[in-house]
Scaffold this active site. Structure first.
Site, PDB file in Angstrom:
ATOM      1  N   CYS A 109      15.701 -18.415   1.541  1.00  0.00           N
ATOM      2  CA  CYS A 109      15.161 -18.613   2.882  1.00  0.00           C
ATOM      3  C   CYS A 109      15.965 -19.742   3.521  1.00  0.00           C
ATOM      4  O   CYS A 109      16.019 -20.841   2.970  1.00  0.00           O
ATOM      5  CB  CYS A 109      13.676 -18.977   2.766  1.00  0.00           C
ATOM      6  SG  CYS A 109      12.929 -19.393   4.334  1.00  0.00           S
ATOM      7  N   GLU A 155      16.200 -27.746   5.145  1.00  0.00           N
ATOM      8  CA  GLU A 155      15.731 -27.189   3.869  1.00  0.00           C
ATOM      9  C   GLU A 155      16.167 -25.734   3.703  1.00  0.00           C
ATOM     10  O   GLU A 155      16.273 -25.005   4.688  1.00  0.00           O
ATOM     11  CB  GLU A 155      14.193 -27.170   3.838  1.00  0.00           C
ATOM     12  CG  GLU A 155      13.542 -28.522   3.788  1.00  0.00           C
ATOM     13  CD  GLU A 155      12.016 -28.419   3.817  1.00  0.00           C
ATOM     14  OE1 GLU A 155      11.471 -27.289   3.735  1.00  0.00           O
ATOM     15  OE2 GLU A 155      11.372 -29.465   3.920  1.00  0.00           O
ATOM     16  N   CYS A 190       6.665 -25.311   4.647  1.00  0.00           N
ATOM     17  CA  CYS A 190       7.999 -25.319   5.245  1.00  0.00           C
ATOM     18  C   CYS A 190       8.189 -26.583   6.080  1.00  0.00           C
ATOM     19  O   CYS A 190       7.372 -26.904   6.921  1.00  0.00           O
ATOM     20  CB  CYS A 190       8.135 -24.070   6.123  1.00  0.00           C
ATOM     21  SG  CYS A 190       9.558 -24.109   7.178  1.00  0.00           S
ATOM     22  N   CYS A 197       2.509 -26.268  11.399  1.00  0.00           N
ATOM     23  CA  CYS A 197       3.833 -26.296  10.775  1.00  0.00           C
ATOM     24  C   CYS A 197       4.438 -27.700  10.769  1.00  0.00           C
ATOM     25  O   CYS A 197       4.405 -28.405  11.784  1.00  0.00           O
ATOM     26  CB  CYS A 197       4.738 -25.340  11.545  1.00  0.00           C
ATOM     27  SG  CYS A 197       6.443 -25.380  11.013  1.00  0.00           S
ATOM     28  N   ASN A 228      -0.285 -23.744   3.075  1.00  0.00           N
ATOM     29  CA  ASN A 228       0.109 -24.903   2.280  1.00  0.00           C
ATOM     30  C   ASN A 228      -0.118 -26.160   3.103  1.00  0.00           C
ATOM     31  O   ASN A 228       0.426 -26.277   4.203  1.00  0.00           O
ATOM     32  CB  ASN A 228       1.594 -24.815   1.893  1.00  0.00           C
ATOM     33  CG  ASN A 228       1.790 -23.932   0.685  1.00  0.00           C
ATOM     34  OD1 ASN A 228       1.100 -24.075  -0.321  1.00  0.00           O
ATOM     35  ND2 ASN A 228       2.718 -22.999   0.785  1.00  0.00           N
ATOM     36  N   SER A 254       6.144 -13.687  12.597  1.00  0.00           N
ATOM     37  CA  SER A 254       5.159 -14.695  12.182  1.00  0.00           C
ATOM     38  C   SER A 254       3.958 -14.507  13.093  1.00  0.00           C
ATOM     39  O   SER A 254       3.911 -15.056  14.191  1.00  0.00           O
ATOM     40  CB  SER A 254       5.737 -16.103  12.335  1.00  0.00           C
ATOM     41  OG  SER A 254       6.824 -16.263  11.472  1.00  0.00           O
ATOM     42  N   LEU A 255       3.021 -13.720  12.643  1.00  0.00           N
ATOM     43  CA  LEU A 255       1.927 -13.297  13.521  1.00  0.00           C
ATOM     44  C   LEU A 255       0.786 -14.327  13.524  1.00  0.00           C
ATOM     45  O   LEU A 255       0.439 -14.882  14.546  1.00  0.00           O
ATOM     46  CB  LEU A 255       1.428 -11.915  13.077  1.00  0.00           C
ATOM     47  CG  LEU A 255       0.590 -11.169  14.083  1.00  0.00           C
ATOM     48  CD1 LEU A 255       1.396 -10.775  15.315  1.00  0.00           C
ATOM     49  CD2 LEU A 255      -0.015  -9.914  13.453  1.00  0.00           C
ATOM     50  N   HIS A 256       0.207 -14.544  12.365  1.00  0.00           N
ATOM     51  CA  HIS A 256      -0.791 -15.597  12.141  1.00  0.00           C
ATOM     52  C   HIS A 256      -2.039 -15.523  13.025  1.00  0.00           C
ATOM     53  O   HIS A 256      -2.838 -16.464  13.058  1.00  0.00           O
ATOM     54  CB  HIS A 256      -0.173 -16.998  12.257  1.00  0.00           C
ATOM     55  CG  HIS A 256       1.130 -17.142  11.537  1.00  0.00           C
ATOM     56  ND1 HIS A 256       1.364 -16.577  10.299  1.00  0.00           N
ATOM     57  CD2 HIS A 256       2.281 -17.786  11.879  1.00  0.00           C
ATOM     58  CE1 HIS A 256       2.599 -16.860   9.917  1.00  0.00           C
ATOM     59  NE2 HIS A 256       3.172 -17.579  10.843  1.00  0.00           N
ATOM     60  N   CYS A 276       4.302 -24.730  16.518  1.00  0.00           N
ATOM     61  CA  CYS A 276       3.151 -24.063  15.897  1.00  0.00           C
ATOM     62  C   CYS A 276       2.296 -25.157  15.248  1.00  0.00           C
ATOM     63  O   CYS A 276       2.824 -26.028  14.558  1.00  0.00           O
ATOM     64  CB  CYS A 276       3.611 -23.026  14.883  1.00  0.00           C
ATOM     65  SG  CYS A 276       4.653 -21.770  15.625  1.00  0.00           S
TER      66      CYS A 276
HETATM   67  S1  SF4 Z   1       9.552 -23.509  12.391  1.00  0.00           S
HETATM   68 FE1  SF4 Z   1       8.574 -21.519  12.799  1.00  0.00          FE
HETATM   69  S2  SF4 Z   1       6.389 -21.864  12.304  1.00  0.00           S
HETATM   70 FE2  SF4 Z   1       7.348 -23.900  12.504  1.00  0.00          FE
HETATM   71  S3  SF4 Z   1       7.016 -24.528  14.659  1.00  0.00           S
HETATM   72 FE3  SF4 Z   1       8.998 -23.488  14.569  1.00  0.00          FE
HETATM   73  S4  SF4 Z   1       8.581 -21.336  15.065  1.00  0.00           S
HETATM   74 FE4  SF4 Z   1       6.620 -22.293  14.517  1.00  0.00          FE
END
Ligand code: SF4
Length: 382
Positions: free
Chosen positions: A112, A91, A366, A126, A323, A247-249, A123
């Site tokens: 992006c 994507e 994503c 995700c 999301n 990407s802290l989160h 993660c």
């Molecule tokens: S794409 Fe990014 S947010 Fe998704 S699992 Fe991989 S490192 Fe984590």
């Protein structure tokens, strides 16, 4: 396998063409066809001798990403699903008129891009990592996401000027006719962990940044990572002034570990030290991405530790309401909770933005679009 011509720098092309006894300007002509005219086949390169085109064809592949689907409204985010030569799906996301979230205030079109097929980092919130890691993208496949979106845009623009073609074109995304570069801002934040595909990423960025290539300024390129501390230090030692997004989160190890396994390998102490090293080398260019997930990291207890980290690095914080991903149970917090989190952060003196969207579609996360398509393909024709 024949190598992809878009994985080569101008210097490498020059060396190859010189070895074939070609004059030195030929490599620049090839680059102009690839990056200015966005040629998708050798025959388009009409000012190259036919014999040279044949030789290039025999020695380099020149492919274009196949558009599977594009989703989203023209005045908001548009998501592209591409099929690669081996049928893998990735994507890219086009964000028009971005109010300086990344890069400069005059941003018009931010793209992006993805760097891997799938992701090994797992993660927990995700969609990209749900089926694991399949492979790294080549530099050419990373570069081609930019060119493919620009080709799509040029074709939509052409259809707009010939209404008889009967296809609705995205008028809101058209730039001035003088624009040669439609995508003028890049965030490396799509599918995959960019710094886990370091060599190909750097090569792609070198090509996209070069005046003979994408000509996108380094300060208009943001590299995102889930927190690979050693690679952040390595990137800091490179000559380019790329921006860095983390990407802290989660602002404490306990919270971050709940959703990001990478934190066990590189806990916040190590990650922040690497960020400080990056900042010492590059100046103030760090952003924290922070997806707000209900019941996980959106509580006000995270505000103070997050503010401390942000102050330590002079980092800006992008708050992104979660999301939903179909196969996962996480939820986004209510709008009131999102606003309260933002307000408390601002009270702490942190520069923060909150992505406010009018509703969120199920495929907005994503990796969700690709996942859905892969599930469809796996279950056979409907
Ligand atoms: S794409 Fe990014 S947010 Fe998704 S699992 Fe991989 S490192 Fe984590």
């Amino acid at each position: 396998m024949i190598p992809d011509v878009k994985s080569f720098t101008l210097e490498e092309l020059q060396a190859q063409l010189a070895a074939w006894g070609q004059p030195s300007f030929r490599a620049a002509q090839v680059a102009e066809w690839l990056y200015l005219h966005r040629a998708a086949n050798w025959d388009a390169m009409s000012n190259l001798p036919k014999a040279l085109r044949e030789r290039l064809r025999e020695n380099f592949s020149l492919t274009a990403l196949e558009l599977v689907t594009v989703q989203g409204a023209v005045d908001t985010t548009q998501k592209f699903l591409w099929r690669l030569a081996d049928h893998a799906l990735v994507e890219s996301v086009l964000i028009p008129a971005n109010p300086a979230l990344y890069g400069e205030a005059s941003d018009r079109h931010t793209l992006c891009v993805s760097t891997q097929v799938g992701c090994a980092y797992g993660c927990k919130f995700c969609a990209s990592g749900l089926d694991g890691w399949k492979r790294n993208l080549t530099a050419g496949e990373i570069v081609d996401q930019v060119l493919a979106v620009e080709r799509w845009h040029a074709s939509a623009k052409a259809k707009l000027t010939t209404p008889s073609a009967g296809v609705e074109a995205p008028a809101a995304t058209l730039g001035p006719a003088s624009d040669t570069r439609f995508v003028n801002n890049l965030v490396i934040m799509g599918m995959g962990e960019p710094l886990a595909n370091y060599e190909a990423l750097l090569k792609a960025l070198k090509i996209l940044n070069a005046p003979w290539g994408g000509a996108i300024g380094a300060r208009r390129i943001t590299v995102s990572t889930s927190g690979l501390a050693p690679q952040i230090r390595r990137l800091a030692d490179e000559p380019w002034q790329f921006r860095l997004a983390i990407s802290l989160h989660g602002a404490t190890d306990a919270t971050r570990e709940k959703i990001m396994p990478v934190n066990r390998k590189y806990p916040l102490k190590e990650l922040m030290a690497a960020c400080e090293y990056y900042q010492a080398k590059k100046g103030r260019m760090i952003t924290f991405e922070y997806i707000l997930i209900a019941g996980v990291n959106a509580g006000l207890d995270q505000v103070k530790p997050l503010a401390e980290l942000a102050h330590r690095l002079n980092a800006k914080v992008n708050l992104i309401p979660y999301n939903r991903v179909e196969e996962l149970t996480w939820e986004r917090p209510s709008e009131a909770e999102q606003e309260a989190f933002l307000g408390a952060l601002e009270q702490e003196g942190v520069i923060a933005t909150l992505r406010r969207e009018k509703g969120h579609e199920i495929d907005a996360a994503c990796g969700q679009l690709r996942l859905k398509k892969e599930r469809e393909l796996a279950s056979g024709p409907a």
